[in-house]
Each structure stands twice: as structure tokens, then as C-alpha cells.
Design a protein around this motif. Structure first.
Motif, short mmCIF file in Angstrom:
data_model
loop_
_atom_site.label_atom_id
_atom_site.label_comp_id
_atom_site.label_asym_id
_atom_site.label_seq_id
_atom_site.Cartn_x
_atom_site.Cartn_y
_atom_site.Cartn_z
N THR A 134 -18.08 -9.98 -7.55
CA THR A 134 -17.17 -10.30 -8.66
C THR A 134 -15.80 -9.70 -8.39
OG1 THR A 134 -18.99 -10.35 -10.25
CG2 THR A 134 -16.78 -10.06 -11.13
N ALA A 135 -15.77 -8.43 -7.97
CA ALA A 135 -14.50 -7.77 -7.66
C ALA A 135 -13.80 -8.45 -6.49
CB ALA A 135 -14.74 -6.29 -7.35
N LEU A 136 -14.57 -8.87 -5.48
CA LEU A 136 -13.99 -9.57 -4.34
C LEU A 136 -13.38 -10.90 -4.76
CD1 LEU A 136 -13.57 -9.66 -1.25
CD2 LEU A 136 -15.82 -10.73 -1.07
N SER A 137 -14.10 -11.64 -5.61
CA SER A 137 -13.58 -12.91 -6.11
C SER A 137 -12.31 -12.70 -6.92
CB SER A 137 -14.66 -13.60 -6.96
OG SER A 137 -14.15 -14.75 -7.57
N ASN A 138 -12.32 -11.70 -7.80
CA ASN A 138 -11.13 -11.40 -8.61
C ASN A 138 -9.96 -10.98 -7.73
OD1 ASN A 138 -12.64 -11.95 -10.89
ND2 ASN A 138 -13.05 -9.80 -11.36
N THR A 139 -10.25 -10.22 -6.68
CA THR A 139 -9.20 -9.76 -5.77
C THR A 139 -8.53 -10.95 -5.09
OG1 THR A 139 -10.35 -7.67 -5.35
CG2 THR A 139 -8.71 -8.36 -3.74
N PHE A 140 -9.33 -11.90 -4.60
CA PHE A 140 -8.77 -13.08 -3.95
C PHE A 140 -7.99 -13.94 -4.95
CE2 PHE A 140 -11.73 -12.41 -0.36
CZ PHE A 140 -10.85 -12.66 0.68
N TYR A 141 -8.48 -14.03 -6.18
CA TYR A 141 -7.81 -14.86 -7.19
C TYR A 141 -6.44 -14.30 -7.54
CZ TYR A 141 -6.93 -17.25 -11.62
OH TYR A 141 -6.36 -17.99 -12.63
N THR A 142 -6.38 -13.01 -7.91
CA THR A 142 -5.10 -12.43 -8.30
C THR A 142 -4.15 -12.30 -7.11
OG1 THR A 142 -6.06 -10.21 -8.04
CG2 THR A 142 -6.07 -11.16 -10.24
N SER A 143 -4.67 -11.91 -5.95
CA SER A 143 -3.82 -11.78 -4.76
C SER A 143 -3.32 -13.13 -4.28
CB SER A 143 -4.59 -11.08 -3.64
OG SER A 143 -5.00 -9.79 -4.03
N GLY A 144 -4.17 -14.17 -4.38
CA GLY A 144 -3.76 -15.51 -3.97
C GLY A 144 -2.64 -16.06 -4.83
N ILE A 145 -2.81 -15.98 -6.16
CA ILE A 145 -1.77 -16.46 -7.06
C ILE A 145 -0.51 -15.60 -6.91
CG2 ILE A 145 -1.12 -16.80 -9.48
CD1 ILE A 145 -3.98 -17.49 -10.09
N GLY A 146 -0.71 -14.29 -6.79
CA GLY A 146 0.43 -13.39 -6.61
C GLY A 146 1.21 -13.72 -5.34
N THR A 147 0.52 -14.08 -4.27
CA THR A 147 1.18 -14.44 -3.02
C THR A 147 2.01 -15.72 -3.18
OG1 THR A 147 -0.57 -13.40 -1.72
CG2 THR A 147 0.81 -15.02 -0.60
N LEU A 148 1.47 -16.71 -3.88
CA LEU A 148 2.22 -17.95 -4.13
C LEU A 148 3.49 -17.67 -4.92
CD1 LEU A 148 -0.68 -20.45 -4.98
CD2 LEU A 148 0.63 -20.29 -2.86
#
Length: 565
Positions: free
Chosen positions: A59-73
Motif C-alpha cells: 500500500t505504501a509503495l503504491s501510494n509512493t508511486f502515485y504521489t511521486s508520479g503526479i508530483g513529477t508531472l
């Protein structure tokens, strides 16, 4: 005889520097790997396998990719837009735009999060002052995954800006001019020349933003923990708060997971840069200026509006929050108070202690690193290429490693008393001091190494022929010629470390709080007005140090101060 003495001094100096790198870079990393692989041969009962298969980890890994991915965009859009417009157009006041856009990266993430918390929600003092606060009980929109992602994007956008701006400053002006002579339109210039030449820098900047977002602790902690939204850094923080026989092994396993993600991002960045088909040399952007014509005032107004939204308004909200008696109270002539500042400076023992600890740690780390970088930079400029690449890579590992991972490594390394000496530094300021030295060594070394690489060796060779030893040459010749770079490196270290939270979050103890930890703890305990007052002073301190660095920039080689050409 002279040569023999010089060789002996060089050998001793090299040995001392190797021991330094081993202590600050190699040992913490090895200890982390060893603890993560501890009991791995016990099969299903190993902490590594247990943490990798735990639902909360995924769950933490999924959340990390979600927030980091949108943040990167978001970082890519903001950073690239500012880089193209500020660097390649005839916009006025370029240096001011660059300075202001760099501020969000220099402001500590916990202060950024707190300013946005004070900006929205029914308790927002600025919204209550304006009479537009939402009804009581309404949720604060920044307490969400999207809120975390937006702030990560704002915090990381300057990384994209720097990566792209560096490439834009090296665009070949003759190629642009040839296309203009051939009557190519500005649209064709962008599509056929500028975008292909800067594509690798744009992707590399995105990789840097993604890596930075993965390791960010302050923003997800302040916006995610209150709503139980967990990412990998905050999961490590929460795991360390628990007790158990496998706690250290579990957090070491999580730390290794983050480290692998960061390593993949860094390798991706290097691979993209190496595959670039174009070699750009020299700073030629001064002659490349696209005329905006009637669009210049509109463009400047747009950039100003963006900076007001991402920088000015949150800071104003923070300032207003520091002058009200409590959150939710509008700022009026009757409610205006400086009680938070009075309490911070006179009656709040923890605040004075945190200021003292942070300033002491930052100043000590800056001075020590400045002194260490003199012989270290000297040896690196004279080392063979392979040795130099290996040593610089080892030095950069702790800085590239997420701060919370580095703190776990130091906990593992110094949880027990130091062998032979039988001295325990765990829970003291000294372990924070060592962690700062490890983390910020590369920050201080880069400007020093850059300045030393440009020195003419003739003066030193003449001194060596005259019988001057290594240390005498360092003090009398090398140091005076590179002094501005040393001060620039020390100021950069001070600027970053004085507000540091990510490394300190797990290493602090009662009586050893730092400013970053204090702001985080005050907000968690509900004393947000005092946290706002401290944050206001922190922002002022950041601006003052950045201004000092800008004044020093004309005396330094290009590229040492990130926001200065």
C-alpha cells in the motif's frame, strides 16, 4: 629528499581521506545492507521477506508511486515552462525570476506543507480574515493524496528547472542563427532544434524530481499521517515508533526498498544523459533570445501569477497565522498579537534549544566540511580517472540516499557503543553531526572541486620545486585562490542543514531537537500558531542566506550557485 617528504605527506593525506570516506559513506551503507539481509536464510521467517510480502508495504509503495508520479508531472510542467521562458526569451528581470523560482526548493518541506495547511480549510486565518472560509467541519483539501502530490511537484519543480536551464544555456547560437537566416519560424525552431537538443535534460530532470519525491518525508508526514495516508518514508517513521525484536531489520528492509527505487531513478537519469546524441559546450544563451513582442507583458503577468500562487500566498497565509491568537480567528486590529514570537523567543525553552541545536549543527558541519574539502578536493583533482570516479561516487551515495534511509543506517551503525572506545553517541547531537557530514559532504565538495579543477598548476609546481610541502602549498597557494568556492560550499551546507528534517526525524532525542523536528512536532501536537511563527523566521533565514550566496556568485566559477548564471 623534497620529493620523498612530499610523497610521504601525500600518502598520509590519502590514507586519512580514505578513512574519512569509509566512515561517512561506506560503513553506513554496508551496515544497512547487512541488517536488511539479516536472517534472510531463515526462509519465510526472515524480516526482509516478511516486510516485502506485508500488505501495508505494498500500500505504501503504491501510494509512493502515485504521489511521486503526479508530483513529477507537475514538476515537469512548472520547471520546463519557467526554464524555457526565463532562459530563451527577452523577458525582463531574469535573475529575479530565477531567484524566486528557486525559493520553494530551498524552503524546508515541512514549512511548505505548513504554509499550505494554513492556506485552506475552515481554520485558515487568511480565509477567515477575507470572510471566505468554508463552513466548520469541512475537510482541508491539502490533507489528501493529491495535496501531497501537488506540494511534491512544487518542491521538485526547481530540479527540473535547473537541469533544463543548464542545457538551454549551452544551446549552439550559430545553429539557431542559421535557422533564422533560412527563414525558419519560431515554431519550427522549437520543434526541430530546441526540443530535440534539450529532450535528454528534460527527462533527466523528471527523473531527479521523481527520486526527490520518493525520498521526501516532510510533506507526506504533515499531510498524510493525519489522514493515515502512508508512503514508504512515513511507513519507516511509524515502524521505528514501534518496538519489537525485528524492528531494526524491518525498517532496514524498507530502507533498502526505497534505496533500490532511488538507485533505479539515478541510473535512469545517467543512462538518458549518456545516450544524448548532442554534445553542447559553452554558455551561449545570452545571444539566443526569442522576441515575445506584445506577448511579453502577458507572459510576465502569467509567471508572476504562478509565483504568487505557489510562493507568495502560502507565505502570506503563514505570516497571518503567526499573528493570530488561535487558528480559525480572523486577523483584525483587535486580534493581532505577537504572543507567538514572544513565546518563541523568551518563554519557550524547546524553541531556543532547537534554534541553538540547528545553528550549532549547521555551523559546525559547514566549517568541518569546508576544512575537509580542501585536502579532499586537492587529492581528487590529482587522482587517476577511475579512482576519482569511484571516490566521487562513494561520496555522493549518502546525499543521493533518502534522508530517512541514511538515518536508519546511522542508527544501525551507532546503536551500540563504539568498539574499543566503549562510547555511545546514539541519542546525542554528535550522531546528528556525523549524519550531516555524511549527507552534505558532496554538497560542499562540488564547488571546491570545480574551482580546483580550473587552477593553473604552474604556481604549485614552482612552490614544490622551491621545497614547499603539500600542506604548505595547500595553505599558501590553493586555499587563497579557491577561498570563494569554499565559502560558497559552506553556505550551501548551512542553508540546507539548518532546516533539515528528513535525517533528523529519527536521530533526534529529548533535548536534541532541531528546527525541522520542532516545527513538525508542534504541528502534530496542535500548536500550529507557534509552528507558523518559527516557520516565518526560517523562511527569512533562507532568503538571507540565498541573498548572501547571490552576492558571492560573481566571484565564483559558473554553475556553483544553482540559481545564478
Amino acid at each position: 629528499m623534497i620529493v620523498s617528504r612530499t610523497d610521504s605527506q601525500l600518502r598520509w593525506l590519502s590514507l586519512l581521506m580514505f578513512m574519512l570516506i569509509a566512515l561517512l559513506s561506506v560503513l553506513p551503507t554496508l551496515k544497512l545492507v547487512m541488517e536488511a539481509l539479516n536472517k534472510v536464510d531463515t526462509g519465510l521467517n526472515s524480516p526482509l521477506l516478511s516486510m516485502m510480502t506485508h500488505p501495508k508495504t505494498w500500500t505504501a509503495l503504491s501510494n509512493t508511486f502515485y504521489t511521486s508520479g503526479i508530483g513529477t508531472l507537475i514538476a515537469l510542467v512548472l520547471g520546463a515552462s519557467f526554464a524555457f521562458l526565463v532562459t530563451l526569451t527577452n523577458i525582463r528581470g531574469r535573475s529575479i525570476w530565477v531567484f524566486l523560482f528557486m525559493l520553494p526548493m530551498m524552503i524546508p518541506p515541512q514549512v511548505t506543507a505548513l504554509s499550505w495547511i494554513q492556506l485552506f480549510g475552515p481554520a485558515s486565518p487568511i480565509l477567515n480574515t477575507l470572510g471566505i472560509a468554508p463552513p466548520l467541519g469541512s475537510p482541508n483539501p491539502v490533507y489528501s493524496a493529491e495535496g501531497v502530490a501537488i506540494l511534491l511537484g512544487i518542491q521538485s519543480a526547481p530540479l527540473v528547472f535547473l537541469a533544463l536551464r543548464t542545457q538551454l544555456l549551452c544551446l549552439p547560437s550559430d545553429l539557431i542563427e542559421a535557422a533564422r537566416i533560412s527563414s525558419a519560424s519560431q515554431v519550427r525552431l522549437w520543434i526541430d532544434i530546441i526540443v530535440p537538443l534539450t529532450r535528454s535534460a528534460l527527462v533527466a530532470g523528471g527523473a531527479l524530481a521523481f527520486v526527490s519525491s520518493i525520498g521526501n518525508f516532510g510533506i507526506p508526514a504533515m499531510l498524510g499521517i493525519p489522514i493515515n495516508y502512508v508512503v514508504l518514508p512515513t511507513l519507516i517513521y511509524q515502524q521505528m515508533a514501534g518496538f519489537g525484536p525485528d524492528t531494526l531489520s524491518n525498517v532496514a528492509s524498507l530502507s533498502m526498498l526505497i534505496s533500490v527505487l532511488v538507485l533505479v531513478g539515478m541510473l535512469l537519469q545517467q543512462w538518458i544523459q549518456q545516450r544524448s546524441q548532442f554534445a553542447l559546450i559553452g554558455h551561449n544563451a545570452s545571444s539566443i533570445s526569442f522576441k515575445l513582442g506584445i506577448w511579453r507583458p502577458i507572459t510576465e503577468a502569467l509567471l508572476f501569477t504562478i509565483l504568487v500562487i505557489i510562493l507568495v500566498i502560502p507565505c502570506v497565509a503563514l505570516i497571518i497565522s503567526s499573528f493570530v491568537p488561535a487558528l480559525g480567528v480572523p486577523l483584525t486590529t483587535e486580534t493581532f498579537t505577537i504572543n507567538a514570537y514572544v513565546e518563541m523567543l523568551s518563554r519557550q525553552g524547546a524553541t531556543i534549544r532547537a534554534f541553538s541545536n540547528s545553528l550549532t549543527l549547521a555551523f559546525s558541519a559547514s566549517i568541518v566540511l569546508m576544512l575537509l574539502c580542501l585536502p579532499l578536493g586537492y587529492l581528487l583533482t590529482r587522482a587517476p580517472l577511475r579512482t576519482r570516479v569511484l571516490l566521487t561516487s562513494l561520496i555522493e551515495v549518502p546525499y543521493a540516499m533518502p534522508g530517512i534511509v541514511l538515518s536508519i543506517a546511522f542508527i544501525l551503525l551507532f546503536a551500540r557503543p563504539i568498539p574499543v572506545l566503549n562510547i555511545s553517541i546514539y541519542g546525542t547531537l554528535f550522531i546528528l553531526f556525523l549524519a550531516y557530514l555524511s549527507c552534505f559532504l558532496s554538497v560542499c565538495l562540488k564547488p571546491v572541486y570545480s574551482a580546483m579543477s580550473q587552477l593553473d598548476k604552474a604556481l604549485e609546481e614552482a612552490a614544490q620545486i622551491s621545497g614547499a610541502g603539500v600542506f604548505r602549498r595547500l595553505i599558501d597557494i590553493v586555499l587563497p585562490l579557491t577561498a570563494p568556492a569554499f565559502f560558497a560550499g559552506a553556505l550551501l551546507v548551512f542553508l540546507i542543514s539548518v532546516n533539515e528534517l528528513t535525517v533528523s526525524a529519527l536521530l533526534w532525542s529529548a533535548g536534541n531537537e532541531t528546527l525541522g523536528v520542532l516545527i513538525f512536532n508542534l504541528d502534530e501536537s496542535g500548536d500550529s500558531v507557534l509552528a507558523s511563527a518559527i516557520s516565518v523566521l526560517v523562511v527569512l533565514l533562507v532568503v538571507m542566506i540565498m541573498a548572501c550566496l547571490s552576492l558571492l556568485a560573481p566571484r565564483l566559477p559558473k554553475g556553483i550557485i544553482p540559481w545564478h548564471d
